[in-house]
Design a protein around this motif. Sequence first.
Motif, short mmCIF file in Angstrom:
data_model
loop_
_atom_site.label_atom_id
_atom_site.label_comp_id
_atom_site.label_asym_id
_atom_site.label_seq_id
_atom_site.Cartn_x
_atom_site.Cartn_y
_atom_site.Cartn_z
N ASP A 69 44.66 39.87 31.48
CA ASP A 69 44.54 41.01 32.39
C ASP A 69 43.14 41.62 32.30
N CYS A 70 42.64 41.72 31.08
CA CYS A 70 41.32 42.31 30.90
C CYS A 70 40.25 41.37 31.44
N ALA A 71 40.43 40.06 31.21
CA ALA A 71 39.46 39.09 31.75
C ALA A 71 39.44 39.15 33.27
N ALA A 72 40.62 39.39 33.86
CA ALA A 72 40.70 39.45 35.33
C ALA A 72 39.88 40.63 35.86
N LEU A 73 39.88 41.74 35.10
CA LEU A 73 39.05 42.89 35.48
C LEU A 73 37.59 42.49 35.62
#
Length: 525
Positions: A69-73
Amino acid sequence: MSDIDSASLPAGPDGARWINRLARFAHEVPDVRRDGDTIPAETRVRHPFGTDLPAQPFPEPHWVATSDDCAALLGWPSDWATRADWRALDVLTGRATWPGLHTMATVYSGHQFGVWAGQLGDGRALLLGEWQPAAGGPSWEIQLKGAGRTPYSRMGDGRAVLRSSIREFLCSEAMHALGVPTTRALCVAGSALPVMRETPETGAVVTRVAPSFLRFGHFEHFAHSGQHESLRRLVEFTIATYFPALREGADGLDPLHAWLAEVVRRTAATVAHWQAVGFAHGVMNTDNMSILGLTIDYGPFGFLDGFDPGYICNHSDTGGRYAFARQPNIAWWNLHALAHALRPLCADPDATLPPLLDAFSERFIDAYSDHMRAKLGLELAQDGDKELLDDLLALLAGERVDMTIAFRALSAFDRGAGATPPAFRDQFIDRAAADAWGERYLRRLEAETRADAERRAAMDRANPKFVLRNHLAQEAIAQAEAGEFGAVRELHDLLRRPYDEQPGRERYAALPPDWARHIEVSCSS
Ligand code: AMP
Ligand code: MG
């Protein structure tokens, strides 16, 4: 960094997307100077806002957990952690670097436990750079925590241990999923590096992500050391960069005052959300207060199990300064410390600052009431609602009923059935008291116009089923310390959807076992 193979320096993400605004700002200020000390001079540049220096490499790193999820940001490809041409594991453990990074540790000061602590700073955090996924869009600072000594490490070793890094990783992502403003966590990497605490442990580094890691303490630093020109520049930079809508001021206030009003509002909103989900931060020192109103610096935090307003999660906090119910007052106190630091920039601070600070209680009460109203499923505001809530909290506190379970059970109240549902009443020893409150609540629900199904669904989006209970973190950490990371990853996955039922995962929503009552967590580790 002898183990870096220079023939195959990683390409990494598109170098042009590192915009590094704080670093560029820091270098615009005139008295930048080179400085030797213990780190090679060419890699260590001091400026009023901090020091440029590289991370100290970690031996034999391995992944513990990553957050998609954080990488997607960041707009990174789904295989970012394993791509050979990125070597992310090496870069995020100080063993390699990407084109475009500008690593630096910043200096700040602060009040710790209510007392001026003087100069602190990024003693084990290192800003790698600021990444902007798309031109003109949001940007993200990426910071390592545990990356080695910096000029601000004081007596510390600049490292972090596996257990505290896992706690920060899990809680950052769990708080985000709960909807609470927070810094994010991209990953945790472990290492064989021995790190000495009360007993020998192994090191780890958590990679954190936030629009900015600026704290109240950054502003206090320049005020208390008499560097008022740097203070003014930092405030201007902060407003222009992170609060651009306030550049011309707002609501009849100049930019500085409009900005302080906004920091008050955000801080009140975040702490109100903490109170609503039962989160105790544990170390609300002014150096652990984000200027963006984010939850920052996860140390000895704890979620309430049994509801206890006096809950102290930090065993170093012997006086209970940071007890659960005191958090709103402490946030207000911290805002006073921030406002005090801004006095040199105000023409008439005694007249202009107090009203902005006094707005805190209204901001807090508004935000808190909204949360609690949603938790109770009350769309309409009626006389007596506050007493209904206060009496529920008193009932929970009296028996130390589990906060998360009790609030989640409120959606089981059914106007048609007309009786207190077992899911709620069975949480109490004093069933008569639970029934008496339940009757009042049912009567109050009669005034609501929403259909029951709709109300229940909305309540389940306000009352989490799953929070990062201390014992769950503890179990996952024990396994991780034995080299098994499945439980950390399972918990991370669970906490991505805290409001969903998640059949088959009920044990994570259950009461903590008896052994968990004695878990104690201390400050920095
Ligand atoms: P904390 O209580 O974690 O917010 O830390 C307070 C201050 O101590 C901050 O300036 C940290 O950077 C610093 N600090 C905490 N632990 C360490 C460590 N192991 N090495 C160096 N500095 C540290
Ligand atoms: Mg801190």
